[in-house]
Design a protein around this motif. Structure first.
Motif, PDB file in Angstrom:
ATOM      1  N   ARG A   1      47.599  35.481 -16.004  1.00 19.19           N
ATOM      2  CA  ARG A   1      47.327  35.714 -14.801  1.00 19.19           C
ATOM      3  C   ARG A   1      47.619  34.775 -13.746  1.00 19.19           C
ATOM      4  N   ALA A   2      47.309  33.940 -14.332  1.00 24.83           N
ATOM      5  CA  ALA A   2      47.577  32.612 -12.706  1.00 24.83           C
ATOM      6  C   ALA A   2      48.441  32.890 -12.920  1.00 24.83           C
ATOM      7  N   ILE A   3      50.277  33.342 -13.625  1.00 27.47           N
ATOM      8  CA  ILE A   3      51.374  31.986 -13.462  1.00 27.47           C
ATOM      9  C   ILE A   3      51.921  33.718 -12.563  1.00 27.47           C
ATOM     10  N   ASP A   4      51.404  34.740 -12.801  1.00 26.10           N
ATOM     11  CA  ASP A   4      51.720  36.005 -12.781  1.00 26.10           C
ATOM     12  C   ASP A   4      51.786  36.916 -11.120  1.00 26.10           C
TER      13      ASP A   4
ATOM     14  N   GLY B   1      50.892  30.076 -20.653  1.00 20.47           N
ATOM     15  CA  GLY B   1      51.447  31.692 -20.636  1.00 20.47           C
ATOM     16  C   GLY B   1      50.863  32.310 -21.892  1.00 20.47           C
ATOM     17  N   ALA B   2      50.719  31.355 -23.126  1.00 20.70           N
ATOM     18  CA  ALA B   2      49.890  32.264 -24.790  1.00 20.70           C
ATOM     19  C   ALA B   2      48.156  32.622 -23.958  1.00 20.70           C
ATOM     20  N   THR B   3      47.620  32.081 -22.675  1.00 24.94           N
ATOM     21  CA  THR B   3      46.230  32.481 -22.721  1.00 24.94           C
ATOM     22  C   THR B   3      45.982  33.483 -21.207  1.00 24.94           C
ATOM     23  N   ASP B   4      45.407  34.153 -21.275  1.00 24.14           N
ATOM     24  CA  ASP B   4      45.155  35.543 -20.748  1.00 24.14           C
ATOM     25  C   ASP B   4      44.890  34.936 -19.247  1.00 24.14           C
TER      26      ASP B   4
ATOM     27  N   GLY C   1      38.359  24.123 -27.480  1.00 25.13           N
ATOM     28  CA  GLY C   1      37.701  25.792 -27.623  1.00 25.13           C
ATOM     29  C   GLY C   1      38.965  26.162 -26.452  1.00 25.13           C
ATOM     30  N   MET C   2      38.956  27.513 -25.855  1.00 24.82           N
ATOM     31  CA  MET C   2      39.679  28.156 -24.865  1.00 24.82           C
ATOM     32  C   MET C   2      39.048  27.940 -23.010  1.00 24.82           C
ATOM     33  N   TYR C   3      37.957  27.196 -23.624  1.00 24.22           N
ATOM     34  CA  TYR C   3      37.269  26.514 -22.353  1.00 24.22           C
ATOM     35  C   TYR C   3      38.621  26.176 -21.555  1.00 24.22           C
ATOM     36  N   LEU C   4      39.589  24.738 -22.786  1.00 22.77           N
ATOM     37  CA  LEU C   4      39.674  23.942 -21.941  1.00 22.77           C
ATOM     38  C   LEU C   4      41.416  24.506 -21.180  1.00 22.77           C
ATOM     39  N   PRO C   5      41.958  25.153 -21.853  1.00 23.76           N
ATOM     40  CA  PRO C   5      42.715  26.351 -20.921  1.00 23.76           C
ATOM     41  C   PRO C   5      42.887  27.508 -19.522  1.00 23.76           C
TER      42      PRO C   5
END
Length: 169
Positions: free
Chosen positions: A138-141, A131-134, A83-87
């Protein structure tokens, strides 16, 4: 070549084979604090450009990218993908900072351009997937050290960085 690094690389290959495409295996890996252990291994490894170090870093970022892509793959039934928990966990654990640190160590050590390119290619794939996840975006930005390291690395490697360039524009 460092035998300990060689063993770590082979162990990572086994773990990667066990968790990719295997939700139960991935769940066990995460429950055993596997993501944190992977992060520590990536941060502790030297940046001397030796084949073992380069392979360990390549495999680490490849694994992260693969797991994130599995989590985001809408064509795979939900019960067969993480699930999204991973990213979100990858972003929250600070793997973006780890990527910045790896690049910085390799740049500071004046690693061979081919070794730098091999690792950077996997880091770029990881960053594009994350970067395809919110939470990943944010972490990259929010990571100036990452932006600095990517901007310094990009001219040194002969890779298509167009997807990565979109993250930093």
């Amino acid at each position: 070549e460092d035998p300990a690094t060689d063993v770590r690389t082979k162990a990572l290959y086994c773990v990667s084979s066990f968790v990719r495409g295997n939700v139960k295996g991935l769940t066990e890996f995460v429950a055993a604090d596997g993501l944190a252990a992977l992060k520590r291994a990536m941060e502790r490894v030297g940046a001397d450009g030796s084949p073992g170090v380069t392979a360990l870093l390549q495999k680490s970022f490849f694994l992260l990218r693969s797991l994130i892509e599995e989590a985001l793959d809408a064509e795979t039934p939900e019960n067969l993908r993480p699930g999204m928990y991973l990213p979100n966990a990858v972003a929250e654990l600070g793997f973006v900072g780890t990527a910045a640190g790896v690049l910085r160590r390799m740049l500071d050590a004046n690693c061979d351009a081919d070794d730098l390119a091999r690792v950077f290619e996997q880091i770029a794939g990881f960053l594009v997937a994350l970067g395809a996840t919110d939470s990943g975006r944010r972490a990259i930005d929010e990571s100036k050290p990452l932006a600095d390291a990517v901007n310094q690395t990009t001219p040194l490697v002969d890779l298509d960085t167009s997807q990565l360039d979109k993250l930093f524009s």
